[in-house]
Design a protein around this motif. Structure first.
Motif, PDB file in Angstrom:
ATOM      1  N   TYR A 116       0.770  -1.317  -0.042  1.00  9.16           N
ATOM      2  CA  TYR A 116      -0.170  -0.034   0.029  1.00  9.16           C
ATOM      3  C   TYR A 116       0.697   1.277  -0.032  1.00  9.16           C
ATOM      4  O   TYR A 116       0.495   2.171  -0.643  1.00  9.16           O
ATOM      5  CB  TYR A 116      -0.989  -0.033   1.232  1.00  9.16           C
ATOM      6  CG  TYR A 116      -2.095  -0.914   1.238  1.00  9.16           C
ATOM      7  CD1 TYR A 116      -3.233  -0.895   0.382  1.00  9.16           C
ATOM      8  CD2 TYR A 116      -1.878  -2.331   2.033  1.00  9.16           C
ATOM      9  CE1 TYR A 116      -4.048  -1.902   0.493  1.00  9.16           C
ATOM     10  CE2 TYR A 116      -2.926  -3.166   1.918  1.00  9.16           C
ATOM     11  CZ  TYR A 116      -3.891  -2.990   1.193  1.00  9.16           C
ATOM     12  OH  TYR A 116      -4.991  -3.897   1.035  1.00  9.16           O
ATOM     13  N   HIS A 117       2.010   1.110   0.704  1.00 10.01           N
ATOM     14  CA  HIS A 117       2.905   2.258   0.657  1.00 10.01           C
ATOM     15  C   HIS A 117       4.303   1.911   0.277  1.00 10.01           C
ATOM     16  O   HIS A 117       4.465   0.719   0.575  1.00 10.01           O
ATOM     17  CB  HIS A 117       2.987   2.751   2.272  1.00 10.01           C
ATOM     18  CG  HIS A 117       1.825   3.120   2.925  1.00 10.01           C
ATOM     19  ND1 HIS A 117       1.100   4.382   2.566  1.00 10.01           N
ATOM     20  CD2 HIS A 117       1.004   2.633   3.838  1.00 10.01           C
ATOM     21  CE1 HIS A 117      -0.226   4.341   3.103  1.00 10.01           C
ATOM     22  NE2 HIS A 117      -0.032   3.246   3.948  1.00 10.01           N
ATOM     23  N   PHE A 121       6.347  -0.600   2.363  1.00  7.59           N
ATOM     24  CA  PHE A 121       6.235  -1.699   3.323  1.00  7.59           C
ATOM     25  C   PHE A 121       5.526  -2.909   2.652  1.00  7.59           C
ATOM     26  O   PHE A 121       4.278  -2.315   1.866  1.00  7.59           O
ATOM     27  CB  PHE A 121       5.354  -1.211   4.548  1.00  7.59           C
ATOM     28  CG  PHE A 121       4.808  -2.328   5.345  1.00  7.59           C
ATOM     29  CD1 PHE A 121       5.819  -3.111   6.309  1.00  7.59           C
ATOM     30  CD2 PHE A 121       3.487  -2.683   5.407  1.00  7.59           C
ATOM     31  CE1 PHE A 121       5.180  -4.148   6.991  1.00  7.59           C
ATOM     32  CE2 PHE A 121       3.059  -3.543   6.050  1.00  7.59           C
ATOM     33  CZ  PHE A 121       3.859  -4.329   7.054  1.00  7.59           C
ATOM     34  N   VAL A 140       3.234  -5.760   1.751  1.00  7.85           N
ATOM     35  CA  VAL A 140       2.056  -6.539   2.603  1.00  7.85           C
ATOM     36  C   VAL A 140       2.074  -7.998   2.106  1.00  7.85           C
ATOM     37  O   VAL A 140       2.046  -8.831   2.820  1.00  7.85           O
ATOM     38  CB  VAL A 140       0.881  -5.874   2.212  1.00  7.85           C
ATOM     39  CG1 VAL A 140      -0.289  -6.556   2.870  1.00  7.85           C
ATOM     40  CG2 VAL A 140       0.509  -4.459   2.836  1.00  7.85           C
ATOM     41  N   PRO A 150      -1.622 -14.948  11.314  1.00  5.59           N
ATOM     42  CA  PRO A 150      -1.966 -14.044  12.201  1.00  5.59           C
ATOM     43  C   PRO A 150      -2.536 -12.679  11.704  1.00  5.59           C
ATOM     44  O   PRO A 150      -2.368 -12.675  10.644  1.00  5.59           O
ATOM     45  CB  PRO A 150      -0.360 -13.639  12.918  1.00  5.59           C
ATOM     46  CG  PRO A 150       0.482 -14.105  11.983  1.00  5.59           C
ATOM     47  CD  PRO A 150      -0.338 -15.486  11.146  1.00  5.59           C
ATOM     48  N   GLY A 176      -2.930  -9.032  10.285  1.00  3.08           N
ATOM     49  CA  GLY A 176      -1.937  -8.446   9.816  1.00  3.08           C
ATOM     50  C   GLY A 176      -0.949  -9.094   8.746  1.00  3.08           C
ATOM     51  O   GLY A 176      -0.201  -8.703   8.018  1.00  3.08           O
ATOM     52  N   GLY A 188      -1.860 -10.239   5.872  1.00  5.53           N
ATOM     53  CA  GLY A 188      -2.356 -10.029   4.442  1.00  5.53           C
ATOM     54  C   GLY A 188      -3.206 -10.818   3.781  1.00  5.53           C
ATOM     55  O   GLY A 188      -3.394 -10.739   2.559  1.00  5.53           O
ATOM     56  N   LYS A 189      -4.065 -11.489   4.927  1.00  8.88           N
ATOM     57  CA  LYS A 189      -5.156 -12.564   4.469  1.00  8.88           C
ATOM     58  C   LYS A 189      -6.247 -11.673   3.567  1.00  8.88           C
ATOM     59  O   LYS A 189      -6.579 -11.990   2.532  1.00  8.88           O
ATOM     60  CB  LYS A 189      -5.638 -13.159   5.643  1.00  8.88           C
ATOM     61  CG  LYS A 189      -4.753 -13.886   6.225  1.00  8.88           C
ATOM     62  CD  LYS A 189      -5.383 -15.020   7.244  1.00  8.88           C
ATOM     63  CE  LYS A 189      -6.142 -13.891   8.429  1.00  8.88           C
ATOM     64  NZ  LYS A 189      -5.187 -13.057   9.308  1.00  8.88           N
ATOM     65  N   SER A 190      -6.604 -10.396   4.093  1.00 13.59           N
ATOM     66  CA  SER A 190      -7.765  -9.773   3.643  1.00 13.59           C
ATOM     67  C   SER A 190      -7.157  -9.139   2.189  1.00 13.59           C
ATOM     68  O   SER A 190      -7.888  -9.075   1.332  1.00 13.59           O
ATOM     69  CB  SER A 190      -8.092  -8.754   4.589  1.00 13.59           C
ATOM     70  OG  SER A 190      -8.676  -9.284   5.671  1.00 13.59           O
ATOM     71  N   THR A 191      -6.092  -8.607   2.328  1.00 18.86           N
ATOM     72  CA  THR A 191      -5.262  -7.888   1.081  1.00 18.86           C
ATOM     73  C   THR A 191      -5.304  -8.935   0.040  1.00 18.86           C
ATOM     74  O   THR A 191      -5.636  -8.578  -1.186  1.00 18.86           O
ATOM     75  CB  THR A 191      -4.218  -7.362   1.569  1.00 18.86           C
ATOM     76  OG1 THR A 191      -4.219  -6.401   2.385  1.00 18.86           O
ATOM     77  CG2 THR A 191      -3.169  -6.658   0.193  1.00 18.86           C
TER      78      THR A 191
END
Ligand SMILES: Nc1ncnc2c1ncn2[C@@H]1O[C@H](COP(=O)(O)OP(=O)(O)O)[C@@H](O)[C@H]1O
Ligand SMILES: [Mg+2]
Lengths: 254, 261
Positions: free
Chosen positions: A13-14, A17, A19, A38, A40, A42-45
């Motif tokens: 996204y930036h 960093f 993801v 866990p 954060g 990156g599953k949703s992404t």
């Protein structure tokens, strides 16, 4: 040929960093795959890259023979009708009725005007009621969604995804906001989507035991990288620890 | 950890209090305002109000013409608010992160709203007075421009808060932009939007008096006229009818709110 193929996917996204880093996997028609890791990780992404709700930086996603990253606006719309999506917070329009929310799943097939005027065919309405019947919430068809329990709202979400007649359903933590009983009802329905309708399911979960119980195959994600990809039986204690990191593990499963 | 937080809070509060007291003291010195003097003149001021601002039988004969002006003011406020609401709906959709079409338009919408909001409505009236002169159009425009700023801001917040999740879901089904706005955003936000519009109408009826004094229109003009001719009995009647009107409008809009929410 596989239904979905992800090749060398990178996402950030930036600029400073990453993801997701170098994600590669294939999913066949009729598979039920869980993605664990866990928060954060990156599953949703990852799910949102598949229907291009977020743009990919590097790599390719192939859906059938379509290159998801290279579609025109119109083709992307058509692709999305083939991919249902289910959310942790159901993402319904709370003030509208159950049946209205379910029919929202047909917008992808309609012109803007048909959608705005709410023109749905008899067949579509029948299909909607059939799905509500099947999911056990037909009694609530004319209730506003904000009057339903979480488990019932999630079933509306499932109906909205199924009325799209999708080939693939993406589920982002579908049971994270539900109690154990409703969770079981929802997971059973999702499983039935695959076993009865032969629709592929890709489910983000954070409960390892649920993932093992329901899925044929599990993908473990840690800090944006795939650290495990295999049949559920092969997910040993040691491998679970490598996905979650040893200490946090008990913390997550309780 | 928690302990530190609480102690930090306490410190922040103490410092805040000290600054407030110092600021009050400093500003009263600078402006030469003496609180004691202010309080001692209070009884005299009250006495003046009660002896001069009496509504007599004779003044009541002016009531029809006052009500006429009042009605004009109310309609102007409603017209200014509803037309501003249409523009603000557009700016709100553009400005909201959920429904914007692109970043540039979003910034432009927010910037427009911010200019309109940060210049007080009285200042707008004075600015517009220069170009449009003393007439009801100026009064209307002042309220209109002032409303756009406020309404756009609350519309953006309402849209963002109420519909972010369903917009994402509908985008994922392949719905088009206008389908999403018409079938998810508007149905979900409408009651709140109407509630804000009602609030704006109330506010505008109040501001309309002041704006009217400056632009020579509506009830504000009537007020100014009698005030300058020192006919304080009629001034009292005008004030009283404004207060009653505002209360009625408020009750009415509270009732509407209760029905729609
Ligand atoms: N829209 C976004 N903008 C910026 N950063 C994001 C956004 N969505 C997620 N992230 C970041 O990406 C990382 C992965 O998030 P996410 O995909 O939500 O993980 P998970 O679903 O596994 O909890 C996190 O560090 C998160 O802060
Ligand atoms: Mg997530």
């Amino acid at each position: 040929m596989s239904l979905l193929k992800v090749v060398g996917l990178d996402k950030s996204y930036h600029s400073n960093f990453r993801v997701l880093t170098d994600i590669n996997f294939e999913v066949d028609t009729g598979e039920f795959v869980s993605i664990i890791g866990p928060s954060g990780a990156g599953k949703s992404t990852l799910l949102r890259c598949i229907n291009r709700m977020v743009e990919v930086n590097e790599g390719k996603i192939l859906f059938g023979d379509l290159d998801v990253g290279n579609l025109s606006k119109k083709a992307l719309r058509k692709l999305r009708t083939n991919i249902g999506m289910i959310f942790q917070h159901y993402n319904l329009v709370p003030r509208l009725t159950v049946i209205e929310n379910v029919l929202h799943g047909r917008f992808g097939y309609k012109t803007t005007l048909q959608g705005i005027l709410g023109k749905f065919t008899e067949k579509e309405k029948e299909h909607a009621f059939f799905l509500l019947e099947k999911l056990g919430i037909s009694d609530h068809a004319y209730k506003r969604c904000d009057q339903l329990s979480g488990g019932q709202q999630q079933r509306v979400g499932i109906a909205r995804a199924l009325i799209q007649e999708p080939k693939l359903v993406l589920c982002d933590e579908p049971i994270a906001s539900l109690d154990p009983n409703s969770s079981k009802v929802i997971m059973d329905h999702l499983k039935a989507i695959t076993s009865e309708l032969n629709i592929t399911c890709l489910v983000n979960l954070h409960q390892v035991d649920v993932a093992i119980n329901y899925s044929d195959r599990i993908i473990g994600l840690n800090q944006g990288e795939i650290v495990f990809d295999g049949p559920s039986q092969m997910l040993t204690e040691g491998r679970i620890n490598s996905i979650y990191g040893t200490e946090t593990r008990q913390f997550i499963t309780v | 950890m928690n302990d530190i937080m609480i102690r930090k809070r306490k410190w922040q509060f103490t410092i805040f209090l000290i600054i407030m007291i110092a600021a009050t003291y400093a500003s009263s010195i600078i402006t030469d305002f003496n609180a004691l003097h202010g309080i001692t003149t209070f009884p005299a001021a009250l006495y003046w109000i009660f002896s001069n601002m009496l509504i007599s039988q004779e003044t009541l004969t002016r009531l029809p013409s006052i009500l006429d002006k009042l009605l004009e003011t109310i309609f102007m406020s409603i017209a200014a608010t509803t037309t501003a609401a249409v523009i603000s709906m557009f700016l709100g959709l553009m400005g909201s992160t959920t429904t914007r079409v692109n970043r540039a338009f979003s910034s432009l919408a927010r910037f427009t709203a911010s200019i309109s909001r940060n210049i007080p409505v009285v200042a707008w009236a004075l600015i517009l007075l220069l170009s449009f002169g003393q007439n009801s159009l100026t009064g209307y425009l002042a309220l209109f421009v002032g409303s756009i700023g406020f309404l756009t801001r609350v519309f953006i917040e309402t849209i963002d808060e109420a519909s972010q999740s369903s917009v994402e879901a509908l985008r994922a089904t392949g719905a088009t932009y206008f389908q999403i706005v018409n079938k998810a955003v508007i149905p979900q936000c409408l009651p709140l939007l109407i509630s804000w519009i009602l609030f704006m109408i109330e506010t505008n009826i109040r501001s309309a008096t002041l704006v009217g004094i400056l632009t020579g229109t509506g009830i504000g003009y009537t007020f100014d006229l009698y005030y300058k001719s020192m006919n304080y009995n009629v001034v009292a009647l005008v004030t009283f009818s404004i207060v009653i009107t505002v209360i009625i409008i408020e009750l009415l809009s509270n009732y509407i709110r209760k029905v729609i929410l």
